[in-house]
Design an enzyme around this catalytic site. Structure first.
Site, mmCIF file in Angstrom:
data_model
loop_
_atom_site.group_PDB
_atom_site.id
_atom_site.type_symbol
_atom_site.label_atom_id
_atom_site.label_comp_id
_atom_site.label_asym_id
_atom_site.label_seq_id
_atom_site.Cartn_x
_atom_site.Cartn_y
_atom_site.Cartn_z
ATOM 1 N N GLU A 1 -7.294 -29.122 3.862
ATOM 2 C CA GLU A 1 -8.054 -29.771 2.932
ATOM 3 C C GLU A 1 -8.995 -28.883 2.486
ATOM 4 O O GLU A 1 -9.487 -29.001 1.459
ATOM 5 C CB GLU A 1 -8.443 -31.150 3.911
ATOM 6 C CG GLU A 1 -9.168 -31.860 2.748
ATOM 7 C CD GLU A 1 -10.184 -31.508 2.109
ATOM 8 O OE1 GLU A 1 -10.588 -31.665 0.723
ATOM 9 O OE2 GLU A 1 -11.346 -31.122 2.753
ATOM 10 N N ASP B 1 -7.901 -29.625 9.465
ATOM 11 C CA ASP B 1 -8.456 -28.097 9.608
ATOM 12 C C ASP B 1 -10.171 -27.954 9.597
ATOM 13 O O ASP B 1 -10.649 -29.003 9.295
ATOM 14 C CB ASP B 1 -8.165 -27.282 7.932
ATOM 15 C CG ASP B 1 -8.450 -28.169 6.818
ATOM 16 O OD1 ASP B 1 -8.500 -29.331 6.686
ATOM 17 O OD2 ASP B 1 -8.990 -27.358 5.792
HETATM 18 ZN ZN LIG Z 1 -15.175 -30.403 4.131
HETATM 19 ZN ZN LIG Z 2 -13.820 -33.072 4.907
#
Ligand SMILES: [Zn+2]
Ligand SMILES: [Zn+2]
Length: 396
Positions: free
Chosen positions: A143, A85
């Site tokens: 994440e 991401d």
């Molecule tokens: Zn990051």
């Molecule tokens: Zn990262």
């Protein structure tokens, strides 16, 4: 040609494609759980390598499984993880592969992680016959919001997996170095909100009111003693109050004051203790001053704690890749930042390590999450080699 040279030259051949793919992902950043284009590319490439591919894991996650040619009954399975991401940041880099989407940017290097792991999948697929075990390539979404790893674990991404490895490129760590450390590396991260309920009134008549601002000030100061007086000097931890909100005018005592803060620690025990003490201290001080304090703890992220045996596997691979002098194992490998790789590491023993990507000459000098963040792409073949070598050694 020795095995070491053969692996290096195989990776060298993949560098143009690895860099081109990273730049393509960089141009098309996707935020948490929106990684549709990215995961489509990942799944397509894994299928082209002949892997068994599962998509839609935790919405946009992908898991590819490589069955080793020498994997008998009871053979081990190693997972290798990358995150996919981007961040809601408007890119300010003037580069020809700049983000094409306003307000979205790969400002943490996850574009690099994805591309590196696809190169490793390519390398290991070509050596399938040599592998006395299996590899699961785990591409996780989200994440940056600490949201992708936990549901991937719940949806079985690590089923049958014995151990896991993964890496983060670091723009604060010099190119050519690899940091591998046993024990804690990334901190836990918890957000908390303390809402102090006092009693509003006239600023000139405090005796008829309960001033939540004064209580907020006491709590803010007292929270620091949880670090200075209740935490061992050998156990680092951080408490920061980043936001205080109260009041409407200079001559009014408000009803409510709200504090927002974050807490970082490096073990689950320490994390739990500090969260408990934040609650006790805030409520105790508020109670002693005739107010009440509502404490809200949000679902945070556990610390990343590396397993000694898996750390050793990665350390040896790193030494073979960059030389022992360029491998760090000390505190320089720790960060007070957090990473939801922690959820994978809680499920199976593993090692999360860092690969230096800092090179001011190429402009790769800004911190992660900065609008001018970038990595030196020469870090990518190093990262791929450490992962591939660790997997090959592990599955011997
Ligand atoms: Zn990051
Ligand atoms: Zn990262």
């Amino acid at each position: 040609m020795s095995e070491i040279d053969r692996l290096k030259s195989d990776i060298d051949e993949l560098v143009p494609d690895m860099v081109a793919l990273r730049r393509d992902l960089h141009e098309h950043p996707e935020l948490a759980f929106e990684e549709v284009r990215t995961s489509g590319i990942v799944a397509g490439r894994l299928r082209a390598l002949g892997l068994d591919v599962r998509t839609g894991v935790a919405k946009t996650g992908v898991v590819g499984t490589l069955i080793g040619g020498k994997a008998g009954a009871g053979a081990k399975t190693l997972a290798i993880r990358a995150d996919m991401d981007a961040l809601p940041i408007h890119e300010q880099n003037e580069i020809d592969y700049r983000s094409t989407i306003d307000g979205k940017m790969h400002a943490c290097g996850h574009d690099g992680h994805t591309s590196i792991l696809l190169a490793v999948a390519d390398i290991l697929s070509k050596r399938r016959e040599e592998l006395a075990g299996n590899v699961k390539f785990v591409f996780q979404p989200a994440e940056e919001v600490i949201g992708g790893a936990e549901p991937m674990v719940k949806e079985g991404a690590l089923e049958g997996v014995d151990n896991i490895i993964g890496l983060h490129l670091f723009s604060s760590y010099p190119l050519g170095r690899v940091g591998v450390r046993s024990g804690p590396t990334f901190a836990s991260a918890d957000k908390f909100v303390l809402k102090i309920h006092g009693k509003g009134g006239h600023a000139a008549m405090p005796e008829a009111a309960i001033d939540p601002i004064v209580i907020a000030a006491y709590i803010t100061t007292a929270l620091q003693t949880l670090i200075s007086r209740e935490t061992s000097p050998f156990s680092p931890a951080v408490i920061t109050i980043g936001k205080i909100e109260a009041g409407t005018a200079f001559n009014i005592i408000p009803e409510v004051a709200e504090l927002q803060g974050t807490m970082r620690a490096y073990s689950n025990e320490h994390r739990e203790k500090l969260l408990r003490r934040i609650t006790e201290l805030a409520q105790g001080i508020a109670g002693a001053m005739n107010a009440t304090c509502e404490v809200k703890l949000f679902d945070g992220c556990p610390p990343c704690v590396n397993d000694p045996a898996m750390t050793e596997v990665v350390r040896q691979a790193a030494e073979a890749t960059v030389g022992a002098d360029a491998v760090d194992t000390g505190e320089e490998v720790m960060t007070a930042g957090s990473d939801d790789m922690a959820y994978f590491l809680q499920k199976v023993p593993g090692c999360y390590f860092i690969v230096g990507a800092r090179n001011p000459e190429k402009g790769a000098k800004y911190p992660h999450h900065h609008p001018r963040f970038n990595v030196d792409e020469d870090a990518m073949p190093i990262a791929a080699e450490v992962l591939a070598r660790a997997a090959l050694d592990y599955l011997k």
